[in-house]
Design a protein around this motif. Structure first.
Motif, PDB file in Angstrom:
ATOM      1  N   LYS A   9       0.828  -1.210   0.000  1.00  0.00           N
ATOM      2  CA  LYS A   9       0.000   0.000   0.000  1.00  0.00           C
ATOM      3  C   LYS A   9       0.863   1.262   0.000  1.00  0.00           C
ATOM      4  CE  LYS A   9      -3.825  -2.334   2.363  1.00  0.00           C
ATOM      5  NZ  LYS A   9      -4.906  -2.195   3.356  1.00  0.00           N
ATOM      6  N   TYR A  49     -12.758  -3.430  -2.885  1.00  0.00           N
ATOM      7  CA  TYR A  49     -13.241  -3.186  -1.523  1.00  0.00           C
ATOM      8  C   TYR A  49     -14.774  -3.082  -1.480  1.00  0.00           C
ATOM      9  CZ  TYR A  49      -8.494  -2.546   0.337  1.00  0.00           C
ATOM     10  OH  TYR A  49      -7.194  -2.738   0.750  1.00  0.00           O
ATOM     11  N   HIS A  51     -16.870  -5.069  -0.319  1.00  0.00           N
ATOM     12  CA  HIS A  51     -17.403  -5.513   0.982  1.00  0.00           C
ATOM     13  C   HIS A  51     -17.361  -4.392   2.025  1.00  0.00           C
ATOM     14  CE1 HIS A  51     -13.066  -6.196   1.208  1.00  0.00           C
ATOM     15  NE2 HIS A  51     -13.144  -6.328   2.507  1.00  0.00           N
ATOM     16  N   LEU A  52     -16.683  -3.267   1.706  1.00  0.00           N
ATOM     17  CA  LEU A  52     -16.595  -2.142   2.661  1.00  0.00           C
ATOM     18  C   LEU A  52     -17.320  -0.893   2.163  1.00  0.00           C
ATOM     19  CD1 LEU A  52     -12.792  -2.484   3.512  1.00  0.00           C
ATOM     20  CD2 LEU A  52     -14.717  -3.269   4.900  1.00  0.00           C
ATOM     21  N   PHE A  57     -15.902   4.912   6.558  1.00  0.00           N
ATOM     22  CA  PHE A  57     -14.508   5.205   6.222  1.00  0.00           C
ATOM     23  C   PHE A  57     -14.128   4.816   4.795  1.00  0.00           C
ATOM     24  CE2 PHE A  57     -13.537   0.762   6.708  1.00  0.00           C
ATOM     25  CZ  PHE A  57     -14.264   0.315   7.809  1.00  0.00           C
ATOM     26  N   ILE A  61     -10.462   5.253   2.689  1.00  0.00           N
ATOM     27  CA  ILE A  61      -9.643   4.132   2.185  1.00  0.00           C
ATOM     28  C   ILE A  61      -9.295   4.369   0.718  1.00  0.00           C
ATOM     29  CG2 ILE A  61      -9.557   1.654   1.702  1.00  0.00           C
ATOM     30  CD1 ILE A  61     -11.489   1.146   3.893  1.00  0.00           C
ATOM     31  N   ARG A  85      -0.936 -14.258   5.022  1.00  0.00           N
ATOM     32  CA  ARG A  85      -1.756 -13.524   6.007  1.00  0.00           C
ATOM     33  C   ARG A  85      -1.124 -13.606   7.406  1.00  0.00           C
ATOM     34  NH1 ARG A  85      -6.494 -10.439   4.518  1.00  0.00           N
ATOM     35  NH2 ARG A  85      -7.436 -11.070   6.486  1.00  0.00           N
ATOM     36  N   THR A  91      -5.531  -7.052  10.658  1.00  0.00           N
ATOM     37  CA  THR A  91      -5.805  -5.796   9.948  1.00  0.00           C
ATOM     38  C   THR A  91      -5.312  -4.583  10.726  1.00  0.00           C
ATOM     39  OG1 THR A  91      -7.798  -6.850   9.052  1.00  0.00           O
ATOM     40  CG2 THR A  91      -7.652  -4.454   8.855  1.00  0.00           C
ATOM     41  N   ARG A 102       2.771  -6.039   9.622  1.00  0.00           N
ATOM     42  CA  ARG A 102       1.954  -4.910  10.103  1.00  0.00           C
ATOM     43  C   ARG A 102       2.401  -4.462  11.496  1.00  0.00           C
ATOM     44  NH1 ARG A 102      -3.777  -7.234   7.675  1.00  0.00           N
ATOM     45  NH2 ARG A 102      -3.823  -5.964   5.776  1.00  0.00           N
ATOM     46  N   VAL A 109      -5.323   0.883  11.776  1.00  0.00           N
ATOM     47  CA  VAL A 109      -6.204  -0.105  11.128  1.00  0.00           C
ATOM     48  C   VAL A 109      -6.324   0.132   9.619  1.00  0.00           C
ATOM     49  CG1 VAL A 109      -8.379   1.149  11.536  1.00  0.00           C
ATOM     50  CG2 VAL A 109      -8.407  -1.346  11.409  1.00  0.00           C
ATOM     51  N   MET A 110      -6.156   1.382   9.188  1.00  0.00           N
ATOM     52  CA  MET A 110      -6.213   1.669   7.739  1.00  0.00           C
ATOM     53  C   MET A 110      -4.825   1.645   7.104  1.00  0.00           C
ATOM     54  SD  MET A 110      -7.802   4.882   5.632  1.00  0.00           S
ATOM     55  CE  MET A 110      -6.478   6.049   5.961  1.00  0.00           C
ATOM     56  N   ASN A 112      -1.883   0.112   6.915  1.00  0.00           N
ATOM     57  CA  ASN A 112      -1.412  -1.179   7.426  1.00  0.00           C
ATOM     58  C   ASN A 112      -0.537  -1.962   6.436  1.00  0.00           C
ATOM     59  OD1 ASN A 112      -3.381  -1.940   5.658  1.00  0.00           O
ATOM     60  ND2 ASN A 112      -4.678  -2.994   7.156  1.00  0.00           N
ATOM     61  N   HIS A 115      -2.073  -5.374   1.507  1.00  0.00           N
ATOM     62  CA  HIS A 115      -3.258  -6.222   1.359  1.00  0.00           C
ATOM     63  C   HIS A 115      -2.787  -7.613   0.962  1.00  0.00           C
ATOM     64  CE1 HIS A 115      -6.999  -7.928  -0.133  1.00  0.00           C
ATOM     65  NE2 HIS A 115      -6.265  -8.356  -1.155  1.00  0.00           N
TER      66      HIS A 115
HETATM   67  P1  IDP Z   1      -7.814  -6.924   5.470  1.00  0.00           P
HETATM   68  O1  IDP Z   1      -7.082  -5.907   4.614  1.00  0.00           O
HETATM   69  O2  IDP Z   1      -6.989  -7.290   6.691  1.00  0.00           O
HETATM   70  O3  IDP Z   1      -8.280  -8.119   4.686  1.00  0.00           O
HETATM   71  P2  IDP Z   1     -10.532  -5.768   5.428  1.00  0.00           P
HETATM   72  O4  IDP Z   1     -11.540  -5.847   6.536  1.00  0.00           O
HETATM   73  O5  IDP Z   1     -10.826  -6.474   4.150  1.00  0.00           O
HETATM   74  O6  IDP Z   1      -9.117  -6.215   6.069  1.00  0.00           O
HETATM   75  O7  IDP Z   1     -10.319  -4.211   5.138  1.00  0.00           O
HETATM   76  C1  IDP Z   1      -9.668  -3.767   3.982  1.00  0.00           C
HETATM   77  C2  IDP Z   1      -8.856  -2.554   4.317  1.00  0.00           C
HETATM   78  O8  IDP Z   1      -9.709  -1.476   4.685  1.00  0.00           O
HETATM   79  C3  IDP Z   1      -7.917  -2.731   5.508  1.00  0.00           C
HETATM   80  O9  IDP Z   1      -6.710  -3.380   5.179  1.00  0.00           O
HETATM   81  C4  IDP Z   1      -7.700  -1.301   5.933  1.00  0.00           C
HETATM   82  O10 IDP Z   1      -6.747  -0.625   5.116  1.00  0.00           O
HETATM   83  C5  IDP Z   1      -9.096  -0.694   5.708  1.00  0.00           C
HETATM   84  N1  IDP Z   1      -9.923  -0.765   6.921  1.00  0.00           N
HETATM   85  C6  IDP Z   1     -10.496  -1.873   7.486  1.00  0.00           C
HETATM   86  N2  IDP Z   1     -11.186  -1.557   8.596  1.00  0.00           N
HETATM   87  C7  IDP Z   1     -11.035  -0.221   8.760  1.00  0.00           C
HETATM   88  C8  IDP Z   1     -11.509   0.726   9.749  1.00  0.00           C
HETATM   89  O11 IDP Z   1     -12.205   0.378  10.725  1.00  0.00           O
HETATM   90  N3  IDP Z   1     -11.145   2.030   9.569  1.00  0.00           N
HETATM   91  C9  IDP Z   1     -10.377   2.461   8.516  1.00  0.00           C
HETATM   92  N4  IDP Z   1      -9.926   1.610   7.572  1.00  0.00           N
HETATM   93  C10 IDP Z   1     -10.239   0.295   7.695  1.00  0.00           C
END
Ligand code: IDP
Length: 147
Positions: A9, A49, A51-52, A57, A61, A85, A91, A102, A109-110, A112, A115
């Motif tokens: 990233k 992304y 799923h998000l 947020f 991202i 992983r 995460t 990480r 959390v963001m 990190n 991926h």
């Molecule tokens: P992962 O990357 O560990 O598989 P995911 O839940 O798929 O985790 O989330 C994708 C990415 O979104 C994370 O790696 C991170 O950069 C960001 N992210 C996840 N949760 C949060 C959050 O609560 N706040 C801000 N960014 C987040």
């Protein structure tokens, strides 16, 4: 043998940790099958992304992931998806143990570092998403370097 998709990233790229992180995958015995620097489009991020998408947020991202080019890696090895992983850690970088990628280099959390695909099924989808067939290589590990 399994291949996993990794994205280094923007924090990894601009923090000059690309070499350090790739070194960890090489030292763990993975073979690099694909490696490239590129920018992520909004379209591909919306897909990656999805799923998000409903999270508050999500725009943050997307902005983060587009703030610099990223490095795409395809790495192969036994049980690569789970082992990559494990090397990454959870995460949230703040909850990641020292010794994980990480835990050692991530901020929160963001922000990190990387991926990595979270299942064999998603690895197949993500490899196709980020690499063309001709960008993924199969080759023998014939030569070595000085110890
Ligand atoms: P992962 O990357 O560990 O598989 P995911 O839940 O798929 O985790 O989330 C994708 C990415 O979104 C994370 O790696 C991170 O950069 C960001 N992210 C996840 N949760 C949060 C959050 O609560 N706040 C801000 N960014 C987040």
């Amino acid at each position: 043998m399994q291949t996993s998709l990794i994205l280094l990233k923007p924090d990894c790229v601009t923090g000059r940790k690309v070499g350090e992180v790739i070194k960890r995958f090489e030292e763990a015995g993975f073979q690099i099958r694909g490696c490239k620097l590129f920018r992520l489009s909004s379209e591909i991020l919306n897909e990656h992304y999805a799923h998000l998408a409903s999270k508050p947020f999500f725009p943050e991202i997307v902005a983060f992931m587009q703030s610099s080019p990223v490095v795409g890696l395809a790495v192969a090895g036994d049980n690569a998806v789970d082992r990559v992983r494990t090397l990454l850690g959870p995460t949230d970088s703040k909850k990641a143990d020292k010794g994980t990628i990480r835990g050692d280099f991530g901020v929160d959390v963001m922000v990190n570092v990387a991926h990595a695909s979270d299942s064999a099924e998603n690895a197949e989808i993500e490899l196709k998403r980020f690499f063309k067939d001709e960008e993924l290589f199969d080759y023998a590990m014939s030569y070595t370097t000085k110890p």
